[in-house]
Design a protein around this motif. Structure first.
Motif, PDB file in Angstrom:
ATOM      1  N   PRO A  36       4.568  -7.009  -7.874  1.00  0.00           N
ATOM      2  CA  PRO A  36       4.078  -6.381  -9.092  1.00  0.00           C
ATOM      3  C   PRO A  36       4.752  -5.018  -9.328  1.00  0.00           C
ATOM      4  N   GLU A  37       4.767  -4.627 -10.572  1.00  0.00           N
ATOM      5  CA  GLU A  37       5.501  -3.440 -10.995  1.00  0.00           C
ATOM      6  C   GLU A  37       5.017  -2.158 -10.315  1.00  0.00           C
ATOM      7  N   ARG A  38       3.726  -2.126  -9.934  1.00  0.00           N
ATOM      8  CA  ARG A  38       3.179  -0.892  -9.349  1.00  0.00           C
ATOM      9  C   ARG A  38       3.876  -0.515  -8.040  1.00  0.00           C
ATOM     10  N   PHE A  39       4.513  -1.480  -7.383  1.00  0.00           N
ATOM     11  CA  PHE A  39       5.192  -1.180  -6.120  1.00  0.00           C
ATOM     12  C   PHE A  39       6.522  -0.457  -6.334  1.00  0.00           C
ATOM     13  N   GLU A  40       7.016  -0.443  -7.574  1.00  0.00           N
ATOM     14  CA  GLU A  40       8.242   0.303  -7.859  1.00  0.00           C
ATOM     15  C   GLU A  40       8.053   1.781  -7.549  1.00  0.00           C
ATOM     16  N   LYS A  41       6.891   2.298  -7.910  1.00  0.00           N
ATOM     17  CA  LYS A  41       6.607   3.717  -7.676  1.00  0.00           C
ATOM     18  C   LYS A  41       6.616   4.018  -6.180  1.00  0.00           C
ATOM     19  N   ILE A  42       6.037   3.122  -5.384  1.00  0.00           N
ATOM     20  CA  ILE A  42       5.999   3.305  -3.929  1.00  0.00           C
ATOM     21  C   ILE A  42       7.423   3.238  -3.359  1.00  0.00           C
ATOM     22  N   TYR A  43       8.180   2.259  -3.838  1.00  0.00           N
ATOM     23  CA  TYR A  43       9.589   2.085  -3.421  1.00  0.00           C
ATOM     24  C   TYR A  43      10.388   3.344  -3.745  1.00  0.00           C
ATOM     25  N   ASN A  44      10.250   3.840  -4.981  1.00  0.00           N
ATOM     26  CA  ASN A  44      11.003   5.021  -5.409  1.00  0.00           C
ATOM     27  C   ASN A  44      10.607   6.262  -4.606  1.00  0.00           C
ATOM     28  N   ASN A  45       9.313   6.394  -4.351  1.00  0.00           N
ATOM     29  CA  ASN A  45       8.830   7.572  -3.619  1.00  0.00           C
ATOM     30  C   ASN A  45       9.378   7.594  -2.196  1.00  0.00           C
ATOM     31  N   THR A  86      18.662 -14.821  -6.029  1.00  0.00           N
ATOM     32  CA  THR A  86      17.832 -14.544  -7.206  1.00  0.00           C
ATOM     33  C   THR A  86      16.551 -13.820  -6.825  1.00  0.00           C
ATOM     34  N   VAL A  87      15.825 -14.383  -5.849  1.00  0.00           N
ATOM     35  CA  VAL A  87      14.494 -13.851  -5.538  1.00  0.00           C
ATOM     36  C   VAL A  87      14.339 -13.624  -4.038  1.00  0.00           C
ATOM     37  N   LEU A  88      13.729 -12.496  -3.702  1.00  0.00           N
ATOM     38  CA  LEU A  88      13.214 -12.280  -2.344  1.00  0.00           C
ATOM     39  C   LEU A  88      11.693 -12.307  -2.447  1.00  0.00           C
ATOM     40  N   GLU A  89      11.066 -13.128  -1.641  1.00  0.00           N
ATOM     41  CA  GLU A  89       9.600 -13.192  -1.616  1.00  0.00           C
ATOM     42  C   GLU A  89       9.149 -12.767  -0.234  1.00  0.00           C
ATOM     43  N   THR A  90       8.297 -11.735  -0.171  1.00  0.00           N
ATOM     44  CA  THR A  90       7.838 -11.250   1.130  1.00  0.00           C
ATOM     45  C   THR A  90       6.541 -10.473   0.976  1.00  0.00           C
ATOM     46  N   GLY A  91       5.983 -10.030   2.097  1.00  0.00           N
ATOM     47  CA  GLY A  91       4.727  -9.287   2.073  1.00  0.00           C
ATOM     48  C   GLY A  91       4.947  -7.832   1.672  1.00  0.00           C
ATOM     49  N   HIS A  92       3.955  -7.276   0.973  1.00  0.00           N
ATOM     50  CA  HIS A  92       4.101  -5.890   0.514  1.00  0.00           C
ATOM     51  C   HIS A  92       4.147  -4.888   1.674  1.00  0.00           C
ATOM     52  N   PHE A 151      -2.599 -24.200  -1.779  1.00  0.00           N
ATOM     53  CA  PHE A 151      -3.150 -23.942  -3.112  1.00  0.00           C
ATOM     54  C   PHE A 151      -4.064 -22.717  -3.084  1.00  0.00           C
ATOM     55  N   THR A 152      -4.834 -22.583  -2.017  1.00  0.00           N
ATOM     56  CA  THR A 152      -5.729 -21.425  -1.877  1.00  0.00           C
ATOM     57  C   THR A 152      -4.928 -20.127  -1.836  1.00  0.00           C
ATOM     58  N   LEU A 153      -3.844 -20.118  -1.068  1.00  0.00           N
ATOM     59  CA  LEU A 153      -3.028 -18.910  -0.953  1.00  0.00           C
ATOM     60  C   LEU A 153      -2.314 -18.594  -2.265  1.00  0.00           C
ATOM     61  N   CYS A 154      -1.863 -19.634  -2.950  1.00  0.00           N
ATOM     62  CA  CYS A 154      -1.109 -19.418  -4.190  1.00  0.00           C
ATOM     63  C   CYS A 154      -1.995 -18.960  -5.348  1.00  0.00           C
ATOM     64  N   MET A 155      -3.298 -19.182  -5.245  1.00  0.00           N
ATOM     65  CA  MET A 155      -4.188 -18.777  -6.334  1.00  0.00           C
ATOM     66  C   MET A 155      -4.500 -17.284  -6.302  1.00  0.00           C
ATOM     67  N   GLY A 156      -3.966 -16.594  -5.302  1.00  0.00           N
ATOM     68  CA  GLY A 156      -4.173 -15.148  -5.230  1.00  0.00           C
ATOM     69  C   GLY A 156      -3.341 -14.418  -6.275  1.00  0.00           C
ATOM     70  N   THR A 157      -3.591 -13.132  -6.402  1.00  0.00           N
ATOM     71  CA  THR A 157      -2.855 -12.286  -7.342  1.00  0.00           C
ATOM     72  C   THR A 157      -1.744 -11.572  -6.601  1.00  0.00           C
ATOM     73  N   ALA A 158      -0.577 -11.512  -7.210  1.00  0.00           N
ATOM     74  CA  ALA A 158       0.593 -10.900  -6.570  1.00  0.00           C
ATOM     75  C   ALA A 158       0.267  -9.500  -6.070  1.00  0.00           C
ATOM     76  N   GLY A 159       0.655  -9.233  -4.818  1.00  0.00           N
ATOM     77  CA  GLY A 159       0.498  -7.904  -4.253  1.00  0.00           C
ATOM     78  C   GLY A 159      -0.889  -7.561  -3.755  1.00  0.00           C
ATOM     79  N   GLN A 160      -1.876  -8.420  -4.034  1.00  0.00           N
ATOM     80  CA  GLN A 160      -3.240  -8.141  -3.590  1.00  0.00           C
ATOM     81  C   GLN A 160      -3.574  -8.998  -2.365  1.00  0.00           C
ATOM     82  N   ASP A 161      -4.211  -8.377  -1.391  1.00  0.00           N
ATOM     83  CA  ASP A 161      -4.585  -9.106  -0.179  1.00  0.00           C
ATOM     84  C   ASP A 161      -5.600 -10.202  -0.505  1.00  0.00           C
TER      85      ASP A 161
END
Length: 845
Positions: free
Chosen positions: A323-332, A427-433, A497-507
């Motif tokens: 999610p976009e909010r992690f850009e701020k953390i990355y930049n900081n 194209t994509v890297l998918e990993t834990g925040h 399916f249970t794991l995929c129904m979560g929201t990006a970046g949220q535990d």
């Protein structure tokens, strides 16, 4: 992701693999050896690494097997390990190139030291925990002053006083202005003097406002000392014991020394007080022991120039973090980045490709080479043929090799390799925040540095999996969930399916309720597949299958010809395909999962399958049956396609059970988007649904026996009656009406006052005769008794609430509970009275 893009026709590659986890693996193997009574020091480096490889061969596939079991759609023929020859070659090449550019250097600096592991660890590998401790107040006498001239200092680590090089106060703190420029005597050091200085860094409000500067054992003190040119004293050995600088305390463990030193301060009247204090304790992420800031000679990477380009990649839109909010953390983090300590005092890992000259100073005389032969040749050229060399014993931080993963796995530094040319950049890297800094940012920096290109366009960060109470899983809490056990109990598809129904970046709080719900969804899907197979033509009936497969619903004309339920479900499917495709493209996987779930369960299974039974079992019309079969097949096979990236096993099994499948589902094309929609069918079927729901609700309210068929009058406008009449069988089946006694009319029925009235929508109503549903007299008697009982309960509750002694003395939650019960009772009384009045009016009529 990989399954979706493959079905979209993209060349999709997911290279599986693992890193060598230097610290964690060595720690595990050392514990295993300890159980055998063997210490690492008892073995040669070669013997120890041999034991580690043996352990890796035995246990290293655990994670890989879990990933395979989860259905990860990788190319397993390309599986990599960071200590493989190709990846090790890339690591050496990367080190050499960085060193040649002056970005790698060696020096003695303050690092995070793990006494148990006997190695440096990076800032990112240190976790801070709040723990109970003490703040120790002690006297530092002012040299040349009277007995009353002393400064009280508060510290959480009195054992480091032997490393004090100055005493600091804030220049604006008037309490100590008279002492600035003088000398203080460090306690228990036989009179060692240190200067008293003024610096704005000192917080006058913390403790006594006086700070001891111990630059060899505190990061902040270290920076102050370097800024002011103060000397640096180290009082600690690498095993966490005090060294000779500590005098009589030499050889004592740091924590034992703390207690002993405080006792001696008390005895010599230099202790003021000791008070409880919450400490922020740095602990090793791997070993768990308390980290010691320690001066140590290490290898570092200069990060600022690398970080600058990684920041620009995001600024210029070359890299998108979701999610976009992690850009701020990355930049900081990149903006405030420190140089990276890349050396580790371990035996398991990539040996640093540096060779020293025997008899020369390590810091000045060394060669960097790709192997020992090249190192010797370089050394001989510089120091003569008789030179002797030895390799640096340290290894590189595991994350150094992991940072090269996007391109080292594709053949770099050989950029002519087909894999590199075809698949890099990715194209994509998918990993834990949680590894945004450990891994993601470092991959971006190294990718740009060595290839000139950002290694991927998107970074998708998923949340961590926690227990049902939101706690981090740990062995100490006993809440670790084994994915293999979970898959055995609930099924792999349900877990995915249970794991995929979560929201990006949220535990994700993984609960048995969620798993149970999605296991039920899997079963529902399976049962729907069984229903289709039971109601489709036999595989051997080629003529019937030719008719079925010839039916297409991708044109306006074909869609307009469908009956109402079929037009509604096909239109809903076409809308679903568009929404899910957009969600996949935007990486809204949770939204996509929920959209498919809702459509399959609430539309296809609950409504269309039930509606189709009127065509399959009761119509007597062959063409209607074929149409229903075609729609069932068309909708179901497209649902399987949409669900496949989430639930690969059950969808593939069902897909291949359907006759005349040309390809496996994993390589089947993704459904086309922008297919025609009949929006009028949506509105009309919703009206029919409202009518059916209304009738079902009335049946439930009056406890009508499930098998009992009742009559009904449907009152509507002419155009509504026209499409309702065509679906009379569907209405009868789903509402459990007597199909022979459904009266479709534009005017009120004659017995309207003896019926329950339902308003389904504007211009659509229904009247259900009470006599069909209940024995009115018996129901009046039952409701009268119920009303009397409810009134008694309500009066009792009101009496309690009217009592001041109860309201004032009872606990607040008890009083609130009684008020809620009274409110519920009042509502039930009102409903019962209304129904009783209605029934009594029908009797009098």
């Amino acid at each position: 992701m990989i399954r979706y893009f493959r079905m979209k026709g993209r060349p999709a590659l997911w290279i599986p693999g693992t890193d060598h986890a230097g610290i964690a693996t060595q720690l595990v193997v050392e514990k295993m050896l300890a159980a055998e009574g063997i210490k690492r020091a008892d073995l040669t480096r070669e013997e120890f690494t041999k034991r580690v490889w043996e352990w890796k061969e035995k246990y290293g596939s655990t994670i890989t097997n879990q990933i395979k079991r989860l259905g990860a759609s990788c190319d397993w023929t390309r599986e990599c390990f960071t200590l493989d020859d190709q990846l090790s070659h890339a690591v050496v090449e990367a080190f050499i190139r960085l060193h040649e550019k002056g970005l790698i250097y060696q020096g003695s600096y303050l690092v995070n030291w793990s006494p148990n592991l006997q190695t440096a660890v990076s800032d990112l590998e240190v976790e801070y925990s709040e723990e109970p401790g003490y703040l120790y107040y002690m006297k530092y006498r002012v040299a040349g002053g009277s007995r009353d001239d002393f400064m009280t200092i508060a510290t959480t680590r009195p054992e480091t006083l032997f490393g004090d090089v100055a005493i600091a106060v804030n220049p604006e703190d008037e309490r100590y202005a008279k002492y600035v420029g003088k000398l203080a005597i460090v306690p228990l050091t036989f009179g060692r003097h240190v200067p008293i200085i003024a610096d704005r860094y000192v917080d006058p409000e913390f403790g006594t406002g006086v700070l001891k500067i111990s630059p060899g054992h505190d990061q902040n003190d270290y920076h102050i000392a370097r800024k002011l040119g103060l000397p640096i004293l180290n009082v600690m050995n690498k095993d966490g014991t005090l060294n000779d600088v500590a005098g009589l305390y030499s050889g004592m463990d740091r924590f034992e020394a703390r207690e002993k030193l405080w006792s001696d301060l008390v005895e010599t009247n230099l202790a003021v007080k000791k008070e409880p204090y919450t400490l922020r304790v740095p602990r090793s992420q791997r070993g768990g022991e308390v980290i010691e800031p320690l001066i140590s000679k290490q290898w570092f990477v200069t990060m600022e120039p690398l970080a600058e380009r990684a920041l620009h990649a995001v600024e210029k839109g070359q890299l998108t973090i979701l999610p976009e909010r992690f850009e701020k953390i990355y930049n900081n983090w990149l903006t405030n980045i420190k140089d990276w300590c890349i050396s580790r005092q371990l035996w398991w890992g990539h040996r640093i490709p540096v060779w020293y000259i025997v008899g020369k100073k390590c810091e000045e005389d060394y060669v960097v080479a790709r192997n020992a032969e090249e190192a010797l040749a370089k050394a001989q050229e510089k120091y003569g043929k008789s030179v002797e060399i030895y390799q640096d014993p340290d290894v590189l931080d595991t994350w150094f090799s992991s940072a090269l993963w996007p391109f080292s796995t594709l053949g770099w530094p050989d950029v002519s390799r087909e894999d590199f040319k075809h698949f890099y950049p990715a194209t994509v890297l998918e990993t834990g925040h949680d590894i945004l800094f450990f891994w993601v940012a470092r991959m971006v920096m190294m990718g740009i540095e060595f290839t000139g290109t950002v290694p991927f366009s998107y970074v998708y960060l998923h949340g961590l999996i926690r227990d049902s109470e939101g706690r981090k899983m740990s062995k100490s809490l006993g809440n670790v969930i084994d994915p293999l056990d979970t898959m055995n109990e609930y099924g792999t598809d349900a877990l995915r399916f249970t794991l995929c129904m979560g929201t990006a970046g949220q535990d994700i709080n993984l609960s048995t309720e969620r798993l149970t719900s999605n296991k039920a969804f899997t079963n529902k899907l399976w049962n729907a597949g069984k229903f289709l197979l039971q109601n489709l033509p036999e595989r051997s009936d080629a003529t019937a299958w030719d008719l079925l497969l010839a039916n297409k619903f991708d044109t306006e004309a074909a869609l307009q010809q469908l009956p109402l339920p079929e037009g509604w479900v096909v239109t809903g499917l076409h809308e679903l395909i568009d929404k899910v495709s957009i969600s996949y493209e935007k990486f809204y996987f949770g939204d996509a999962a929920r959209e498919i779930y809702d459509f399959f369960w609430s539309h296809f299974a609950d409504w269309y399958i039930e509606s189709s039974k009127t065509r399959l079992y009761h119509s007597g019309d062959g063409s209607a049956t074929i149409t229903a079969q075609s729609v069932l097949l068309y909708v179901f096979e497209n649902i399987l396609k949409l669900l496949h990236p989430f639930m690969p096993f059950v969808t593939e099994e069902l897909w291949q059970a359907l006759p005349y499948r040309k390809d496996a589902l994993i390589v089947a094309p993704w459904p086309s988007t922008d297919l025609p929609k009949n929006l009028l069918s949506i509105k009309r079927f919703q009206n029919l649904q409202s009518l059916i729901r209304g009738i079902r609700n009335v049946r439930a309210e009056y406890s009508v026996e499930p098998a009992k068929r009742i009559s009904a009058s449907v009152v509507a406008t002419v155009d509504v009656l026209e499409y309702i009449s065509k679906e009379k069988q569907v209405l009868a089946l789903l509402s459990k009406l007597d199909a022979q006694n459904i009266n479709l009319t534009e005017s009120l029925p004659g017995d309207a006052n003896q019926c329950v009235h339902i308003v389904a929508d504007e211009g659509l109503e229904a009247y259900l005769p009470l006599a069909d549903m209940v024995d009115v007299s018996a129901e009046v008697e039952r409701l009268s008794k119920r009303l009397s009982k409810l009134q008694t309960e309500y009066d009792t509750l009101l009496a309690r609430l009217s009592s001041p002694s109860f309201v004032e003395k009872a606990p607040e939650n008890i009083v609130r509970g009684v008020r809620e019960k009274a409110s519920e009772a009042e509502e039930k009384i009102s409903l019962t009275k209304n129904r009783l009045t209605f029934l009594q009016s029908t009797v009098s009529t």
